[in-house]
Motif scaffolding. Sequence first.
Motif, PDB file in Angstrom:
ATOM      1  N   SER A 116       0.867  -1.194   0.099  1.00 15.07           N
ATOM      2  CA  SER A 116      -0.269  -0.095   0.029  1.00 15.07           C
ATOM      3  C   SER A 116       0.644   1.357   0.116  1.00 15.07           C
ATOM      4  O   SER A 116       1.833   1.104   0.329  1.00 15.07           O
ATOM      5  N   PRO A 117       0.325   2.364  -0.451  1.00 16.84           N
ATOM      6  CA  PRO A 117       0.888   3.614  -0.361  1.00 16.84           C
ATOM      7  C   PRO A 117       1.618   4.137   0.987  1.00 16.84           C
ATOM      8  O   PRO A 117       2.708   4.288   1.018  1.00 16.84           O
ATOM      9  N   GLU A 118       0.870   3.813   1.920  1.00 13.11           N
ATOM     10  CA  GLU A 118       1.274   4.110   3.352  1.00 13.11           C
ATOM     11  C   GLU A 118       2.517   3.030   3.900  1.00 13.11           C
ATOM     12  O   GLU A 118       3.408   3.658   4.154  1.00 13.11           O
ATOM     13  N   TYR A 139      -5.959  -2.741   0.337  1.00 16.83           N
ATOM     14  CA  TYR A 139      -5.067  -2.493  -0.742  1.00 16.83           C
ATOM     15  C   TYR A 139      -4.144  -3.612  -1.401  1.00 16.83           C
ATOM     16  O   TYR A 139      -4.246  -3.708  -2.759  1.00 16.83           O
ATOM     17  N   HIS A 158       2.941   3.141  -6.689  1.00 15.69           N
ATOM     18  CA  HIS A 158       1.858   3.197  -5.882  1.00 15.69           C
ATOM     19  C   HIS A 158       1.346   4.418  -5.111  1.00 15.69           C
ATOM     20  O   HIS A 158       0.092   4.449  -4.707  1.00 15.69           O
ATOM     21  N   GLN A 159       2.360   5.197  -4.900  1.00 19.78           N
ATOM     22  CA  GLN A 159       1.681   6.448  -4.011  1.00 19.78           C
ATOM     23  C   GLN A 159       1.251   7.544  -5.016  1.00 19.78           C
ATOM     24  O   GLN A 159       0.389   8.221  -4.406  1.00 19.78           O
ATOM     25  N   HIS A 160       1.621   7.442  -6.235  1.00 14.20           N
ATOM     26  CA  HIS A 160       1.459   8.699  -7.042  1.00 14.20           C
ATOM     27  C   HIS A 160       0.553   8.374  -8.210  1.00 14.20           C
ATOM     28  O   HIS A 160      -0.042   9.426  -8.912  1.00 14.20           O
ATOM     29  N   ARG A 161       0.616   7.242  -8.799  1.00 18.55           N
ATOM     30  CA  ARG A 161      -0.039   6.787 -10.081  1.00 18.55           C
ATOM     31  C   ARG A 161      -1.005   6.046  -9.816  1.00 18.55           C
ATOM     32  O   ARG A 161      -1.239   5.017  -9.186  1.00 18.55           O
ATOM     33  N   SER A 162      -2.346   6.264 -10.945  1.00 19.40           N
ATOM     34  CA  SER A 162      -3.386   5.415 -10.888  1.00 19.40           C
ATOM     35  C   SER A 162      -3.314   4.349 -11.895  1.00 19.40           C
ATOM     36  O   SER A 162      -2.750   4.870 -13.078  1.00 19.40           O
ATOM     37  N   LYS A 194      -5.686   5.661  -3.374  1.00 22.62           N
ATOM     38  CA  LYS A 194      -4.287   6.165  -2.470  1.00 22.62           C
ATOM     39  C   LYS A 194      -4.586   6.440  -1.232  1.00 22.62           C
ATOM     40  O   LYS A 194      -3.961   6.169  -0.287  1.00 22.62           O
ATOM     41  N   ASN A 195      -5.753   7.150  -0.979  1.00 21.70           N
ATOM     42  CA  ASN A 195      -6.324   7.552   0.243  1.00 21.70           C
ATOM     43  C   ASN A 195      -6.988   6.329   1.089  1.00 21.70           C
ATOM     44  O   ASN A 195      -8.022   5.887   0.485  1.00 21.70           O
TER      45      ASN A 195
END
Length: 398
Positions: A194-196, A210, A240-244, A269-270
């Motif tokens: 996951s982004p986090e 995620y 993972h953090q910035h791209r869809s 992302k959130n």
Amino acid sequence: MRELGSAGSSEDGPVFVGDGRYELIRHLGSGGMGDVVAARDVRLDRRVALKFLGAARLTGATPGSERHIRALELFVREGHTMARVDHTYVATIYDCDVGGADPFLVMEHVDGRPLTEYVGGDPLLLEQTVRWSGQIAEGLAAAHREGVMHRDIKPANILITHDNSEVRIIDFGLARFADATESHTDMGTPLYRSPERCRFESGDERSDLYSLGCVMYEMVTGWPPFGDRHSDAAALAKEHQHRSPVRPARQVPDVPDALDGLIMALLAKNPADRPQNAHAVVRALQEVERTLEAMAAKRRLVSGHTAPQVDAGFTERIRVTEKRVRRLTLQFGPAHGETLAARSELAELTGESGDERGAMELYEQMGRDCQRRYGPHDHRALDAFEKMTRWIEGGYER
């Protein structure tokens, strides 16, 4: 741990650990956290799997040092936490042993194969994707209810049983152990992270969701949402953090809107934008299953077949037929007459369930197997390719 041969014994004879309680049988695999060995619990006379953790290597601490002792205490606490999870789709933890040089967990022996052997190329059948995803979500829901996060959901940690094609999630809590001990082991590429978690935050239940979304994306499309197993870890973390990701339905035909939407929601992302919990994912997948069954009912009605109930029972029928195909393949081989009949039945059920692409792929593989076994112009191969063509052209609607 003494080196094991392929049959389990070392050159010096049988190997026992845990004060003689566990006889090591054979090495099953290795990973960043240690080795997995098939064993026999001598006291209870049952098969188990032992997960060995090289604590000194993982922590960088000298055996017997204060840091090493703290790591072992943490390992025992994590073992107790993992043992609280009691669910059909989660591999059971029986025991935890720190008395020897290498601490180990004692867990349920799962006779099956990791999901990695099913993904990584062609998409899975839609019915398989929905069924296995639902089982993973149910297992996660049970763990989260006990306050246990997995933190490393990926195909390698999801086993599919041989006998009934069901999920078993393994390695709950080991990623937490690695985090807490500041281990620098390779817990796998961040393909499913996951982004986090990519930001080295602890995350919560929705971090597991995620990762489930990443696994479902790969089941549906054939590849993870970002990169592949050769991609740079830092580059993957940024994606993972910035791209869809590209929506699954834009890459693979016949993906139901509900399934496409669920996967994209899981990949938000959130964390607040993801499904609230694993129970919500289970319910959403049940709706997808009903959608597939309604599509199958409509298809049969249009084709002139007697209209079935909307709940056509395809999930259970496909599961039972899959099991029969595996048994016959092991007994006779993939191109034996009885096996081919069962494989044809599975392909038809798959197509009737609404997964025309899946039916086409099953018949194509049948044709190739028959060509290898009987020659390129054998009637069994030609028949399989003819049925494949029928599903390409629309199945029953034609």
